[in-house]
Enzyme design. Structure first.
Site, PDB file in Angstrom:
ATOM      1  CB  CYS A   1      -7.176  -1.646  -2.991  1.00  0.00           C
ATOM      2  SG  CYS A   1      -5.870  -2.906  -2.933  1.00  0.00           S
TER       3      CYS A   1
ATOM      4  CG  HIS B   1      -4.677   1.660  -5.334  1.00  0.00           C
ATOM      5  ND1 HIS B   1      -5.095   2.032  -4.069  1.00  0.00           N
ATOM      6  CD2 HIS B   1      -4.213   0.391  -5.212  1.00  0.00           C
ATOM      7  CE1 HIS B   1      -4.876   1.040  -3.221  1.00  0.00           C
ATOM      8  NE2 HIS B   1      -4.350   0.027  -3.892  1.00  0.00           N
TER       9      HIS B   1
ATOM     10  CD  GLU C   1      -6.298   5.298  -4.315  1.00  0.00           C
ATOM     11  OE1 GLU C   1      -5.964   4.574  -3.358  1.00  0.00           O
ATOM     12  OE2 GLU C   1      -6.839   4.851  -5.335  1.00  0.00           O
TER      13      GLU C   1
END
Length: 260
Positions: free
Chosen positions: A111, A202, A204
């Site tokens: 990001c 993202h 994650e």
């Protein structure tokens, strides 16, 4: 293997088990899952540099060539502003990209980290010119060099994508990870084998983190109730390709193959 994680935001997000985690902790957790098939926990050494707490060059890896991978987290900050926070990071990244000492050091940006790496390459970042501006929730990315995938997103700023962008990427032998299927974001990531991998989204984040952030942006007045409903609908209609239990874990494979 040695991995540096550069924390670029001080905030914590709630987890499903009631705990909290910052972006660096989420990143390390993702990397551990990505690398589990090829290594045990003792094979990889993780070091976090909390640049968000002390945004100076001294808070960054002094000898970046000692690391196999440098991971840059996401952040709520604006990448397009020429302030000390951004310029120090961009200078650091340019040295890694251009120095012979760090020829084998790989960059992995998420990001905001993606956007800063793009700036270090000479690209521009800006608030998204698309009328929708925000891109939140599961997004299908298409037409990329590593194939299509679904990824969680929470962003309003983007890397500018025009003919000049594409020429610069070609000159650097860097490929695009593609665009949003609905064209809200034209450049969803960058890839150069052995050197850099970035995601506008993202990998994650799990569903709970992304939904919490979507609710937060709704409460702040940045997105409408109808858009929040659309975020929820896309979670029902799309399976995210990183942490979703029923997903194919394609993003984890992409990250693992890049790091190997």
């Amino acid at each position: 293997m040695k991995i540096a994680i550069i924390q670029l935001d001080p905030d914590f997000v709630p987890l499903q088990n009631g705990d909290q985690a910052n972006f660096a902790q989420l990143g390390e957790s993702l990397l551990r899952q990505c690398l589990l098939p090829i290594s045990n926990s003792t094979d990889v050494e993780y070091t976090t540099f909390n640049y968000s707490a002390t945004p100076t060059a001294a808070a960054l890896p002094l000898f970046p060539e000692e690391f196999d991978v440098i991971y840059l987290t996401g952040s709520k900050y604006d990448s397009y502003i020429d302030n000390d926070f951004n310029i120090t990071l961009i200078t650091f990244l340019q040295e890694i990209l251009n120095s012979k000492k760090t020829a084998t050091t790989k960059l992995l940006g998420i990001c905001y980290g993606h956007q800063l790496i793009a700036r270090a390459l000479g690209l521009l970042t800006l608030p998204n010119p698309h009328p929708q501006q925000w891109e939140i929730g599961n997004v299908r990315v298409v037409d990329g060099t590593l194939g299509d995938f679904v990824i969680s997103e929470v962003h309003r700023d983007v890397v500018q994508c025009n003919d000049q962008t594409l020429t610069l990427l070609q000159n650097h032998e860097i490929q695009s990870l593609g665009r949003s299927e609905d064209n809200v974001c034209a450049l969803q990531g960058l890839y150069k084998s052995g050197k850099l991998l970035t995601f506008q989204g993202h990998p994650e984040f799990d569903k709970d983190v992304t939904m919490w952030l979507a609710e937060l942006e709704f409460q702040r007045g940045y997105i409408s109730e109808s858009y929040l409903d659309d975020v929820k609908k896309r979670y029902r209609d799309m399976i995210e390709d990183s942490l979703d239990e029923s997903g194919n874990k394609k993003l984890q494979c992409i990250i693992r193959d890049f790091i190997e």
